[in-house]
Design an enzyme around this catalytic site. Structure first.
Site, mmCIF file in Angstrom:
data_model
loop_
_atom_site.group_PDB
_atom_site.id
_atom_site.type_symbol
_atom_site.label_atom_id
_atom_site.label_comp_id
_atom_site.label_asym_id
_atom_site.label_seq_id
_atom_site.Cartn_x
_atom_site.Cartn_y
_atom_site.Cartn_z
ATOM 1 C CG HIS A 536 -1.840 1.162 1.299
ATOM 2 N ND1 HIS A 536 -2.412 1.593 2.475
ATOM 3 C CD2 HIS A 536 -2.275 2.029 0.349
ATOM 4 C CE1 HIS A 536 -3.172 2.649 2.245
ATOM 5 N NE2 HIS A 536 -3.090 2.938 0.965
ATOM 6 C CG HIS A 541 0.069 6.313 -0.503
ATOM 7 N ND1 HIS A 541 -0.646 7.434 -0.167
ATOM 8 C CD2 HIS A 541 -0.792 5.267 -0.368
ATOM 9 C CE1 HIS A 541 -1.885 7.098 0.160
ATOM 10 N NE2 HIS A 541 -1.999 5.777 0.046
ATOM 11 C CG HIS A 727 -4.415 3.754 -3.806
ATOM 12 N ND1 HIS A 727 -5.603 4.389 -3.546
ATOM 13 C CD2 HIS A 727 -3.672 3.839 -2.671
ATOM 14 C CE1 HIS A 727 -5.588 4.856 -2.305
ATOM 15 N NE2 HIS A 727 -4.433 4.534 -1.752
ATOM 16 C CG ASN A 731 -6.963 2.865 0.518
ATOM 17 O OD1 ASN A 731 -6.211 3.085 1.458
ATOM 18 N ND2 ASN A 731 -8.115 3.503 0.354
ATOM 19 C CB ILE A 875 -8.034 8.423 0.944
ATOM 20 C CG1 ILE A 875 -8.284 8.439 2.451
ATOM 21 C CG2 ILE A 875 -8.300 7.053 0.377
ATOM 22 C CD1 ILE A 875 -8.182 9.778 3.104
#
Length: 875
Positions: A536, A541, A727, A731, A875
Site C-alpha cells: 500500500h 503512495h 491503489h 486500500n 486517501i
C-alpha cells in the site's frame, strides 16, 4: 469597389462584437467578504495573450497582449462566483492561447475557469485553471498565466506561447533553496529526513531514507524547513511541525485538498481522536492541568507511549468484539474532548459531521462479518482472501520444495524452510508434492525473508511474532486450501546461527485447533504489516510521488502527456505529506497499529531495493509471481494459472481498458517513434523520473528508454494502473476485511504457549480468550479500526476512473471521443463483475463470508462502499 465595401463592413462588424468572458471563482471562507472589492475596487485585471500574433520584447518574441480589463457584474451561484469580462477588440489579437491575470487584492482566491465567447473564427474558448491566485507580490513577474485547453507538443507550440510555456515550467521548478511558503507553486525533491523528533529523545529518531545504497527510497516533496534543533547530533534531519499544524504541511497549494475534502479530513480526525485516543485519556485527566495546545501535543505523544497500559480491558470473546459494531461496547464520554474543544487554533474539533451525513461515533459492520460472523475462521475464507482480499498481490506459485531463502547465509545462516513432504502429503487431494508442483497446484504466501532481518528487534518491543511461510493447495473447485504454516524465530545464539522453526498443519479441535487458528493469525499479522508498509504505502503512495513532481516540473500543462496523467495525481502529494506527519513518522499511528513498530520504514526501504517499475504493470506482475504465463491467444496476453483469481481477473479487464485508452490517446499526438524522440519535454520528464525521483535506482537496467510509442504507452498505462486501480484494490478493502480485527490482526503480543503450561491448557478450554490475548489489544484495536475506516472511505468530491472533473478538459475532439470509449469499456467491465459475482461456480468471488469481490468495480458512491476506483491515490 462594392465588394471592398462589403469586406470592410464585415471587418467592422467583427470589431464591434466584443469578446465576452465569464471568470469563475470557487467560493471559500474569504471570497464573500472580498467580492465587492474585487469588482468595484478593480483589484483583479486580465489580459488575453494571442496564439496567432507575436510581438518582439526585450525577452524575445511573446504573444501579443490584449488590453487590460477588470472584473464586473458579480453573479453568485451555488458553490461558485462568476464575474463578467469585456475584452476590447481594437487591437486585434486573433485567437487567444492564454491569459495573464494580476491579483492586486491582499487575499488569495481560487480561480476555476475562464470561458470566452464571441471569439472570432472560434466562437467559444475554455481555460481550465483550477488554481489559487495569490496577491501579485508573491510572484516574480507579479502575474499568473493560464493556457487554453488546447494541446501542443513542444515543437508545435505557437510562437507567441513558447516563452510563457517555458517561463511557467521554470517557476514550478524553483531554484532548490529556501523554505517553502503556502503560496509557493514549487515542485522539488527531498529524501525522507522528516520522520524523526530527536528533541524528544533517541526513541523518536529514525534513519533517513533515500540517498544511500543501504536505505534507498523514492523522493518526496521538498518543504525546505530548517534542520532540527539537535543539528549538531543529527545535522541532516529536518525539523517537524506541531500535530495541530499537520493539515498545513507544505505541498504546492494547487495540490491541497478541496474545501469539501478538507471538511471530511477534519471530521475523520475528530473521530480518530475521540474514538481511538481520547477514551484512554480519562485515566490521565486528573494529571492534566494545562490544556494549551503544546501540552496537548505532549499528552498525545504520552498516550501513544502508554498504549500497553491497562486503561482498557482485554477482549474476552468474539462476541465482545462484535459489540464494537452493535453499539454495546462502552466508550466513556470524554470531558477531555470538551475541555480542549475551544483551545484548538483551527476547526479540528468543530466539524462534527462528515459530508456523507454519518454520525462520527459509530463503527459500521465490516462486510466480512455482515452475512456470517464466523466464516472468517474457515480455511477456505483464509485462502480466498489471498486472491480476493485486501492484499491479493503477494501470493506466488511455489516452484521449488521445500522453499528456500535468498537471505545472505554469512549474515543470517540457513534460512531455508523446514516444511517437509510429510507435513503436507495428506492435504494434497491425492497428489504427491512433485505432482502438485508439476501441475501448478502449490502456492505460497512468503513473508519470511522480508521480515526476518528485523524480527529480533521487533520482538524486543511490545510485539511478539514470527516470520511466516504459508503453503496453499489449489483444489479442483478453484479454491486455495492452506496446508502448512511455518513459524520462524531468530536463533537465540545469534543471526548467523539461522532460525528455529515450527510447522503447523490444519486442525479443528482442541488445543491443536486453536493453534492452527493462531498460526493463520500470525500469517495474517505478517500480511497486514507487509500490505500496509509495502503493497500500500510504498508501491502506490511513495512510488507515485516522484512521477507527480517530475510531471509538474518538466511537462507543460499544454503537453498531451500532462493532460493524460494529471487527473491521476490529484490529492496524492497532500495525503503523502499528512502521512509523513502523522502516520509513518516516529511514534506515528502506523507504528502503533502494525507490528513492525519502529522498523516499519526500514522494512519498506529494504523492499524498495527490489522495486522494478516494469513489473508494476499487472501482466508483468502476474507472470513474475508465477500465477500467470504468457499467452498471445489470450485477450490480455496472459493466462491465469488460478482461473478464479478475482483480483487478477478484474484487474486484467481494467488494465486492458486503460492500455487501450492510453494507446488511442498517444496515437493522436505522436504519429511515429521519431516524434517521441524529438519531444524535449518528454525526454526531460523521463530522465528526471529516473535520475532524481527514483534516483537510488537510476542505474537499474529495466528502466524503459522512452524512445518509442510502445514504451510511452506501457509506461503511462503502468502509472495510471498503480495510481488508480492498484491503489483501490489494496486500500478500499481495509475496513470491509480488516475492520473486524480477528480476521486481519495487525499485531501479536505473545508467542505460542508451550505444552504443559497453563496458557496451553487455555488454548483448549477457552480458545477465543486465548486467541484475543495473542492479537491486538482493545485500545489499539479501536485506534486501528478508526484509522482504517478513514482510509477506506470515498470523499464527496471523488472522481473515478473514466471520469473527469470537467467536460472541457481538452479541446481535441479525437481525445474526447477516445475518452468516451474508455468510459464505455469500464461500464462493460462493471457488467462482467456483476455477472461473475452471481456465478455460484466461481467460489472465490464471494466465499464463505458471502462477500462479493467489488474492489475493482470502477464506480462508487460516497463513504464506506468496498468498491470504486478513484483516478488517483487520494486517501
Amino acid at each position: 469597389m462594392a465588394d471592398v465595401d462589403v469586406d470592410r463592413r464585415k471587418r467592422m462588424k467583427v470589431h464591434d462584437s466584443k469578446v465576452k468572458g465569464a471568470l469563475v471563482l470557487t467560493n471559500h471562507h474569504s471570497l464573500t467578504a472580498i467580492t465587492d472589492e474585487l469588482v468595484f475596487g478593480r483589484k483583479v485585471s486580465v489580459q488575453l495573450i494571442s496564439a496567432d500574433y507575436s510581438e518582439s520584447t526585450g525577452m524575445g518574441l511573446r504573444g501579443k497582449l490584449g488590453k487590460e480589463t477588470h472584473l464586473k457584474n458579480w453573479l453568485r451561484l451555488e458553490g461558485d462566483s462568476t464575474f463578467e469580462l469585456d475584452f476590447d477588440s481594437e487591437d486585434e489579437i486573433g485567437v487567444p492561447g492564454a491569459f495573464l491575470i494580476i491579483n492586486r487584492h491582499h487575499k488569495e482566491f481560487y480561480l476555476k475557469t475562464l470561458t470566452l465567447t464571441h471569439v472570432p473564427n472560434v466562437g467559444q474558448l475554455h481555460f481550465i485553471c483550477n488554481s489559487w491566485v495569490y496577491p501579485e507580490e508573491h510572484y516574480n513577474n507579479r502575474y499568473r498565466v493560464f493556457f487554453s485547453n488546447q494541446t501542443y507538443l513542444p515543437g508545435r507550440t505557437p510562437e507567441g506561447l513558447r516563452h510563457y510555456r517555458e517561463e511557467e515550467l521554470e517557476e514550478l521548478r524553483g531554484n532548490g533553496t529556501g523554505k517553502r511558503e503556502e503560496w509557493d507553486r514549487i515542485y522539488d525533491y527531498d529524501v525522507y529526513n522528516d520522520l524523526s523528533e530527536p528533541e524528544q529523545g533517541s526513541e523518536m529518531v529514525r534513519p533517513i531514507f533515500g540517498g544511500t545504497i543501504d536505505r534507498p527510497y523514492p523522493r518526496r516533496c521538498r518543504t525546505g524547513r530548517p534542520p532540527s534543533k539537535t543539528g549538531e547530533i543529527y545535522p541532516n534531519m529536518e525539523s517537524r511541525i506541531g500535530i495541530f499544524e499537520s493539515l498545513n504541511i507544505y505541498v504546492p497549494k494547487d495540490e491541497r485538498f478541496s474545501d469539501l475534502k478538507m471538511k471530511d479530513v477534519y471530521a475523520y480526525g475528530v473521530k480518530l481522536v475521540s474514538q481511538g485516543l481520547l477514551p484512554g485519556f480519562e485515566s490521565l485527566i486528573d494529571k492534566i492541568k494545562d490544556l494549551a495546545v503544546g501540552t496537548l501535543e505532549n499528552v498525545l505523544k504520552h498516550k501513544f507511549e502508554s498504549m500497553s497500559s491497562n486503561t482498557f480491558n482485554e477482549f474476552s470473546s468474539f462476541e465482545e468484539v462484535l459489540k464494537l459494531y452493535q453499539g454495546g461496547l462502552t466508550i466513556p464520554k470524554s470531558s477531555f474532548l470538551e475541555g480542549i474543544r475551544e483551545k484548538i487554533p483551527f476547526e479540528f474539533f468543530r466539524e462534527l459531521w462528515r459530508s456523507d451525513g454519518e454520525h462520527l461515533l459509530k463503527f459500521p459492520v465490516p462486510q466480512v462479518i455482515k452475512e456470517d460472523n464466523s466464516a472468517w475462521r474457515t480455511d477456505e475464507e483464509f485462502g480466498r482472501e489471498l486472491l480476493a482480499g485486501i492484499c491479493p498481490v503477494v501470493i506466488r506459485r511455489l516452484q521449488e520444495f521445500p522453499p528456500t531463502s535468498t537471505l545472505d547465509r554469512m549474515k543470517f545462516g540457513n534460512q531455508n524452510s523446514t516444511i517437509t513432504e510429510d507435513h503436507i502429503k495428506d492435504h494434497l487431494d491425492g497428489y504427491s508434492v512433485w505432482e502438485a508442483l508439476k501441475n501448478n497446484r502449490l502456492f505460497i504466501l512468503d513473508h519470511h525473508d522480508p521480515l526476518m532481518p528485523y524480527l529480533r528487534g521487533i520482538n524486543e518491543t511490545t510485539t511478539k511474532t514470527y516470520a511466516t511461510r504459508t503453503i496453499c493447495f489449489l483444489k479442483n473447485n478453484g479454491t486455495l486450501k492452506p496446508v502448512a504454516i511455518e513459524l520462524s524465530l531468530p536463533h537465540p545464539d545469534g543471526d548467523e546461527a539461522g532460525v528455529i522453526s515450527t510447522v503447523h498443519t490444519p486442525a479443528s479441535d482442541g488445543a491443536k485447533g486453536t493453534i492452527w487458528l493462531l498460526a493463520k493469525a500470525y500469517a495474517n499479522v505478517n500480511d497486514s504489516g507487509y500490505h500496509q508498509l509495502v503493497c500500500h504505502w510504498l508501491q502506490t503512495h511513495a512510488t507515485i510521488e516522484p512521477f507527480i513532481i517530475a510531471t509538474n516540473r518538466q511537462l507543460s500543462v499544454l503537453h498531451p502527456i500532462h493532460k493524460l496523467l494529471h487527473p491521476h495525481f490529484r490529492d496524492t502529494m497532500n495525503i503523502n505529506a499528512l502521512s509523513r506527519q502523522t502516520l509513518i513518522c516516529a511514534g506515528g499511528l502506523l507504528e502503533k497499529t502494525v507490528f513492525p513498530d519502529k522498523y516499519a520504514l526500514a522494512m519498506s526501504s529494504n523492499m524498495y531495493k527490489k522495486w522494478d517499475f516494469t513489473k508494476q504493470a499487472l501482466p508483468a506482475d502476474l507472470i513474475d509471481r508465477g500465477v500467470a504465463v504468457e499467452d498471445p491467444n489470450s485477450p490480455h496476453g496472459v493466462r491465469l494459472l488460478i482461473e478464479d483469481y478475482p483480483f487478477a481477473v478484474d484487474g486484467l479487464e481494467i488494465w486492458s481498458a486503460i492500455k487501450s485508452w492510453v494507446k488511442d490517446y498517444v496515437f493522436i499526438y505522436y504519429k511515429n517513434d521519431e516524434e517521441i524522440q524529438n519531444d524535449s519535454e518528454l525526454k526531460a520528464w523521463w530522465d528526471e523520473v529516473r535520475t532524481k525521483g527514483h534516483g537510488d535506482l537510476k542505474h537499474e537496467p529495466w528502466w524503459p528508454m522512452m524512445r518509442t510509442r510502445d514504451e510511452l504507452i506501457q509506461s503511462c498505462t503502468t502509472i495510471i494502473w498503480v495510481a488508480s486501480a492498484l491503489h483501490a484494490a489494496v486500500n478500499f478493502g481495509q475496513y470491509p476485511y480488516g475492520g473486524y480485527l480477528p480476521n486481519r490482526p495487525a499485531m501479536s503480543r505473545r508467542l505460542l504457549p508451550e505444552e504443559g503450561t497453563d496458557d496451553y491448557v487455555e488454548l483448549a478450554e477457552y480458545p477465543e480468550k486465548a486467541f484475543l490475548k495473542t492479537v491486538t489489544p482493545q485500545l489499539q484495536s479501536i485506534l486501528g479500526i478508526s484509522l482504517i475506516e478513514i482510509l477506506s472511505r470515498h470523499s464527496a468530491d471523488e472522481v473515478y476512473l473514466g471520469e473527469r472533473d470537467t467536460l472541457e478538459w481538452t479541446a481535441d475532439e479525437q481525445a474526447v471521443k477516445a475518452f468516451e470509449k474508455f468510459g464505455a469499456s469500464l461500464r462493460k467491465v462493471e457488467q462482467k463483475i456483476d455477472a461473475m459475482n452471481r456465478d455460484g461456480t466461481l467460489r472465490n468471488r464471494t466465499g464463505p463470508a458471502q462477500m462479493p469481490y467489488t474492489l475493482l468495480y470502477p464506480s462508487s458512491g460516497i463513504g464506506l462502499t468496498g468498491r470504486g476506483i478513484p483516478n488517483s491515490v487520494s486517501i
